[in-house]
Each structure stands twice: as structure tokens, then as C-alpha cells.
Design an enzyme around this catalytic site. Sequence first.
Site: not given
Ligand code: GUE
Length: 370
Positions: A130, A174, A197
Site C-alpha cells: 500500500k 490494518q 476503508d
Molecule cells: N484495514 C484493512 N484494509 C484492507 O484493505 C485489508 C486489511 N485491513 N486487512 C487484510 C486485507 C487483505 N488485503 C489485501 C490487499 C492487497 C492484496 C494484494 O495486493 N495481493 C496481491 C499479492 C500480494 C502478495 O504478493 O502477497 C495479489 O493478489 O496479486 C491482498 C490482500 C487488504 N486487506
Amino acid sequence: MRMMVRSVNGKMAIGWAKESKGCLSSTMTRASNTWKDNQSSQILLSPPLVTLDLPDIWAANSTHYDPPSGQKISNVQIGTVINGKSIAEEIRSRVASEVKRMKECIGKVPGLAVILVGDRRDSQTYVRNKIKACEEAGIKSVMAELPNYCAEDDVMTAVLKFNEDPSVHGVLVQLPLPEHLDEEKILNVLSLEKDVDGFHPVNMGNLAMRGREPLFIPCTPKGCLELLIRSGVEIAGKKAVVIGRSNIVGLPISLLLQRHHATVSIVHACTKNPEQITREADIVVTAAGVPNLIRSSWLKQGSVVIDVGTCPIEDPSSEFGYRLVGDVCYEEALRVASAVTPVPGGVGPMTIAMLLCNTLDSAKRVYGFA
Ligand SMILES: Nc1nc(=O)c2c([nH]1)NC[C@@H]1CN(c3ccc(C(=O)N[C@@H](CCC(=O)O)C(=O)O)cc3)C=[N+]21
């Protein structure tokens, strides 16, 4: 297969089990702690509000693979891959040019504050991604890192500090937080105008109600919608099934799909015949967090599948010691569905792109910049 209620770490949990002999009505009564104890004083036998605060335990492989009769499952891929990564990149570059324009016109840039508590590896990765995305878009980012064992007041203080800071237009705590912290209490103090969020109950309530507009739509659901629309998927009048009912994904995505005039069913760990219900859907959005829950037998020919599942699985061979897997048997799904999002590279990158959009929108609102 039956639903059962069992105790997990002393808490009651609802889950799926094969061959469970449990009786639904009697166990449900016990789990929701309802009328037996208070029978004499209460007028109504129903509890004031049935709690949703039972962890949904989805047992992996809780269904057996049973291809539906009459549905031919092809051996070849018929579905297209919805490339969330490239769509997200395009959106991020548009955000970057808007940030640039804002800076040139009024000399201000949007600011995002991220609060990270504890040392979960997956949370650290998400937060790092992020912050990096903010940098690339020209959004100022600040971070508060707190140790696992910190006091609730420390987190509250960090939130309140960012609430007051005029250079911060979005505050993100988070999730999940360490167990000893009260998530509800912490999120309640977050300024409504900075809730990028979209998890604040007022934002969620406004999303749910006709004729009202939330200040922010939660990033992951907004990203799913954007993927559907950009992939040319018609939503109005279609049957959509949302799998999972979490506050941060299942609930808001079901509300958003309704706003787009889909007929929405929500499938969760207590649903009977989830496979059969899901197989009727034109659009499936799954956020159960159970690897391989969605087999091809769950899907209608030609359906569109959005996989929000992001389950970190131990993998010593990958860079950070884990890799992400979704809810969907991806290769199988591509033989039945017309389009599927991959994990990684699907919804995840869109979540981050939407966070940048929400932060930019928030700053524009504060400065009256159109
Ligand atoms: N307050 C809060 N807001 C959130 O938006 C929030 C949270 N807490 N807690 C956890 C979850 C999960 N989440 C993700 C964000 C980006 C990827 C992301 O970029 N994933 C990449 C891969 C990342 C990697 O390589 O590990 C993909 O799917 O291609 C995944 C999951 C946001 N969350």
C-alpha cells in the site's frame, strides 16, 4: 453434509462437517444463548437480535466432488482470465495524473496514514504494498507501527493523531488486529471523513440504505465491481451469489451488487446446499477464505467468478515464506466459467488501487478540488 456448532478455543463456532449427527435446531438454540434462560421474564421468545459474532468456520473439502448431471465439464479452458493486476495498474496511473494535477493547481497532495499493529507477515506485506503504491502515485504516506503487545490506548492515540492531522486525508487501521484489542472500539473513533476503508458503521449503513450515499465504499468490494464493469459483465437483473458474510467483504459486496440491480443470495457456513445455490449464479463473488472450496461443480456454465479469498499458505520456497491462495479451484473453474479472477493478480491489486482512489477522493473533497 450438515452444519454443526462446536466449541473453538472456548467460543462457540458454526461450521460445516461431513456426517455430523448434530441437530440444527437444538444446537442453534444453545449457540445463540436465547430463550431457555430468560423464558419467564421475556414477552417474546425470540432474542432481541441474533448475534452474527460466531466465527464462520468453513471446513475445506467439506463437500465431495460430484459433477452435476447434465452439465458437461470441458477439458479445455473456455473462460478468460480477468487481469486485475493490469486493470489496477491503469487505475493507479490515472490516480497519479490526478494527484499531479492537484499538486500543480493547488499545491497540495493527498495523504494516507496506515496503522499497523503486530508482526503478521501477511499484514506487513499488504501494508508495504500500500505504501509503495502511494509513493508511485505521488500520495504522501505516513505509518504508525505498534508492537503486538501494545495497549488499546496506544492505537486510539495513533488514530486520533491522524484524525487531527490536516495533511492526512485517509486513515487505515490494518486488520486483523491482535486479539486483545477491541476492533470495534478502535474503528469507532476513526473520523468518518477519513475512513478510506469504508468500514465505519455510518458509511456501511449509508451503503445499505436507499437514497443515501456513503462517503467511501470499501476498497475490495469496490474493486470487484470495477473488475466486473470493466470486463463488460452485465449486472442488472443477474443472479449473484456472494460466499461469505464478513463486514469487510461479504456484506458490502452484497450491498453493492444490489445497488447495481443484481438479485443477490448470500451463502455462508450455515447455508444448506451451498453448491446447488451457487450453481444458479451468473456472478459468483467468493470471500470465504477456504482454499479450493469452489470446485467446478459449484459453477454454472458461462458464469463469472470473482475470487476474493486470500489465504496465506506456508511456503518456504517463496520470498516471504508464504504464498496466497484463493477460494476457487482456478483451473477447474476456467473450464466452466466464462471469466475468472486469479489469485494473486486479481482482486488484491484492485483493493490497493481503490484505496488510492478513495484517498484521492477524500483529499479532493477536503480541498473542494474537482
Ligand atoms: N484495514 C484493512 N484494509 C484492507 O484493505 C485489508 C486489511 N485491513 N486487512 C487484510 C486485507 C487483505 N488485503 C489485501 C490487499 C492487497 C492484496 C494484494 O495486493 N495481493 C496481491 C499479492 C500480494 C502478495 O504478493 O502477497 C495479489 O493478489 O496479486 C491482498 C490482500 C487488504 N486487506
